[in-house]
Motif scaffolding. Sequence first.
Motif, short mmCIF file in Angstrom:
data_model
loop_
_atom_site.label_atom_id
_atom_site.label_comp_id
_atom_site.label_asym_id
_atom_site.label_seq_id
_atom_site.Cartn_x
_atom_site.Cartn_y
_atom_site.Cartn_z
N GLN A 1 35.56 74.35 33.79
CA GLN A 1 34.35 73.57 34.04
C GLN A 1 33.30 73.90 32.99
OE1 GLN A 1 31.44 75.08 35.38
NE2 GLN A 1 30.29 73.34 36.13
N GLY A 2 32.41 72.94 32.69
CA GLY A 2 31.46 73.07 31.59
C GLY A 2 30.62 74.33 31.60
N ALA A 3 29.96 74.64 32.71
CA ALA A 3 29.10 75.83 32.76
C ALA A 3 29.94 77.09 32.61
CB ALA A 3 28.31 75.86 34.07
N LEU B 1 22.14 76.61 32.87
CA LEU B 1 23.28 75.68 32.84
C LEU B 1 23.31 74.82 34.10
CD1 LEU B 1 25.94 78.11 31.36
CD2 LEU B 1 24.82 76.21 30.17
N ILE B 2 22.94 75.41 35.23
CA ILE B 2 22.84 74.63 36.48
C ILE B 2 21.75 73.58 36.33
CG2 ILE B 2 22.14 74.76 38.91
CD1 ILE B 2 23.59 77.52 38.97
N ASP C 1 23.05 70.70 34.26
CA ASP C 1 23.93 69.85 35.04
C ASP C 1 23.13 68.99 36.02
OD1 ASP C 1 26.65 69.05 35.88
OD2 ASP C 1 26.04 69.97 37.77
N ARG C 2 22.15 69.60 36.69
CA ARG C 2 21.34 68.87 37.67
C ARG C 2 20.55 67.75 36.98
NH1 ARG C 2 18.66 72.97 40.14
NH2 ARG C 2 20.33 73.17 41.64
N SER D 1 23.11 64.97 36.12
CA SER D 1 23.79 64.38 37.28
C SER D 1 22.85 63.82 38.34
CB SER D 1 24.70 65.42 37.94
OG SER D 1 25.67 65.88 37.03
N THR E 1 15.73 68.86 41.87
CA THR E 1 15.81 68.12 40.61
C THR E 1 14.44 68.02 39.96
OG1 THR E 1 17.71 66.89 41.44
CG2 THR E 1 16.54 65.95 39.55
#
Length: 195
Positions: free
Chosen positions: A53-55, A86-87, A90-91, A94, A117
């Motif tokens: 996975q990316g992270a 990294l979270i 992604d947030r 996404s 977010t």
Amino acid sequence: MQAKIILTVIAFTGGTALAFAQTNHAGHDNGMDHSAHGQDQITNADVLSEPGQGAFAALSEVVRVLEADPSTNWAKVDLTGLRAHLIDMDRLVSDAVVSQTDLPNGISAAATGDAETIETLRRMVPAHAAQLARDDRWAVQATQTDEGIELRVTSDDPAVVARIKGLGFFGLMASQDHHREHHLMMALGEDAHAH
């Protein structure tokens, strides 16, 4: 009807066999564990380069660089901080809800989302806007709003305006290849946005 039942049974047993094959480690020699896989003598350039996975992949890459550098100050390393960033990345990609307005000379993008977010947007967009502003072909402004944040990017050059509109909010947030450098700085416990 009988054909459907037979196909269903074949599909089910095939899937079960596949799942068993993927999780069954009976073929490993006694004492072999997953850590031994990396010790194989594989030097082929076609070896996979994406470790998941990316992270996880980004963290894995940073760990590899840190471990290869004998001057790494392990007392300052902050992989937990990098993971949080990294979270956030992604947030942002996404979960952010963006309403973009084309301006004659660029765009205005209002970004919002749930409470987490919005916090992510307020951490990331101003920091990245400062990075974008280093490019003197456009003007960049990030403004906090009650609902999240507004990013406005404009230019007097029609070619740059076309680029801004083509990139849009998410493209602008991903542009300018500084992310890997910042990730390594974060992992080293340095302020990635101070330079």
